[in-house]
Scaffold this motif. Structure first.
Motif, mmCIF file in Angstrom:
data_model
loop_
_atom_site.group_PDB
_atom_site.id
_atom_site.type_symbol
_atom_site.label_atom_id
_atom_site.label_comp_id
_atom_site.label_asym_id
_atom_site.label_seq_id
_atom_site.Cartn_x
_atom_site.Cartn_y
_atom_site.Cartn_z
ATOM 1 N N ALA A 24 0.587 -1.514 -0.065
ATOM 2 C CA ALA A 24 -0.395 0.095 -0.042
ATOM 3 C C ALA A 24 0.960 1.317 0.460
ATOM 4 N N ARG A 25 2.147 1.069 0.488
ATOM 5 C CA ARG A 25 2.580 2.370 0.566
ATOM 6 C C ARG A 25 4.189 2.782 -1.034
ATOM 7 N N VAL A 26 3.600 2.085 -1.557
ATOM 8 C CA VAL A 26 4.339 1.454 -2.380
ATOM 9 C C VAL A 26 3.629 2.204 -3.515
ATOM 10 N N THR A 27 2.414 1.548 -3.772
ATOM 11 C CA THR A 27 1.546 1.943 -4.430
ATOM 12 C C THR A 27 1.101 3.588 -4.053
ATOM 13 N N VAL A 33 4.857 9.699 -7.785
ATOM 14 C CA VAL A 33 5.300 10.042 -9.008
ATOM 15 C C VAL A 33 4.393 11.019 -9.923
ATOM 16 N N THR A 34 3.601 9.561 -10.259
ATOM 17 C CA THR A 34 3.320 9.980 -11.404
ATOM 18 C C THR A 34 2.547 11.630 -11.692
ATOM 19 N N ALA A 35 2.023 11.227 -10.548
ATOM 20 C CA ALA A 35 1.149 12.502 -10.015
ATOM 21 C C ALA A 35 2.079 13.776 -10.616
ATOM 22 N N ARG A 36 3.035 13.619 -9.791
ATOM 23 C CA ARG A 36 4.641 15.086 -10.534
ATOM 24 C C ARG A 36 4.398 14.686 -11.935
ATOM 25 N N ILE A 37 4.953 13.867 -12.627
ATOM 26 C CA ILE A 37 5.299 13.896 -13.333
ATOM 27 C C ILE A 37 4.350 14.199 -14.636
ATOM 28 N N ASP A 38 2.795 14.219 -13.955
ATOM 29 C CA ASP A 38 2.112 14.363 -14.757
ATOM 30 C C ASP A 38 1.653 15.343 -14.992
ATOM 31 N N ASP A 89 13.445 12.339 -16.131
ATOM 32 C CA ASP A 89 14.090 11.553 -16.594
ATOM 33 C C ASP A 89 14.375 10.693 -15.530
ATOM 34 N N GLU A 90 14.509 11.414 -14.424
ATOM 35 C CA GLU A 90 14.929 11.073 -12.621
ATOM 36 C C GLU A 90 13.736 10.264 -12.243
ATOM 37 N N LEU A 91 12.434 11.165 -13.093
ATOM 38 C CA LEU A 91 11.517 11.049 -12.296
ATOM 39 C C LEU A 91 10.965 9.157 -12.538
ATOM 40 N N ARG A 97 12.063 2.150 -10.407
ATOM 41 C CA ARG A 97 12.652 1.388 -9.220
ATOM 42 C C ARG A 97 11.472 1.013 -8.101
ATOM 43 N N LEU A 98 10.195 1.951 -8.073
ATOM 44 C CA LEU A 98 9.199 1.864 -7.787
ATOM 45 C C LEU A 98 8.692 0.269 -8.331
ATOM 46 N N ALA A 99 8.441 1.214 -8.802
ATOM 47 C CA ALA A 99 7.687 -0.630 -9.699
ATOM 48 C C ALA A 99 8.461 -1.507 -9.473
ATOM 49 N N SER A 100 10.071 -1.819 -10.144
ATOM 50 C CA SER A 100 10.694 -3.052 -9.651
ATOM 51 C C SER A 100 9.878 -3.721 -8.024
ATOM 52 N N TYR A 101 10.229 -2.601 -7.409
ATOM 53 C CA TYR A 101 9.928 -3.437 -5.799
ATOM 54 C C TYR A 101 9.323 -3.653 -5.541
ATOM 55 N N GLN A 102 7.844 -3.138 -6.623
ATOM 56 C CA GLN A 102 6.418 -3.181 -6.858
ATOM 57 C C GLN A 102 6.423 -4.981 -6.411
#
Length: 138
Positions: A24-27, A33-38, A89-91, A97-102
């Motif tokens: 839940a925390r990773v999600t 992060v996705t919101a920041r990209i958007d 790029d950083e985002l 990395r978060l997706a891999s961890y998830q």
């Protein structure tokens, strides 16, 4: 997987609970992060106006008009600084990395759940061990 015979069902339960909480925390972090990209992309290339091409098609079918484009655009006026676009790029790397961890959490959670189910299959009454006893009927 926790994998040893000495692992009790209560430990497997606790492990599963901890894995679900971490998932839940990773999600949540991925959503941020996705919101920041958007937002960074929206500052550079704002979204198009809603409903322009569909006015005739939606006239009778949709009873609520979309918000005015000016009202929506106002949300982006106080957008992130343009330098945020340079961090895309950083985002994206952070999201990867978060997706891999998830995915890894999901793998460990699935194997822990499989072990939990295997243990219950072998000894269904073990599920009751460690649970509070129900009060005796009077």
């Amino acid at each position: 997987m926790l994998g040893t015979e000495s692992v009790r069902l209560s430990e497997l339960r606790s492990s599963r609970r901890a894995l679900r909480a971490e998932r839940a925390r990773v999600t949540y972090w991925r959503r941020l992060v996705t919101a920041r990209i958007d937002l960074a992309l929206a500052c550079v290339a704002p979204p198009d106006q809603l409903g322009v091409d569909l006015t005739l098609l939606l006239d009778d079918a949709v009873h609520t008009a979309p918000p005015a484009h000016a009202d929506l655009s106002r949300l982006l006026r106080h957008c992130l600084p343009i330098t945020e676009v340079h961090r895309l790029d950083e985002l994206y790397r952070l999201d990867a990395r978060l997706a891999s961890y998830q995915r890894n959490l999901d793998r460990v959670s699935a194997s822990t759940t499989a072990e939990f189910i295997d243990r219950l299959t072998l000894d269904p009454l073990a599920a009751l061990a460690g649970l509070p006893a129900s009060p005796s009927p009077m």
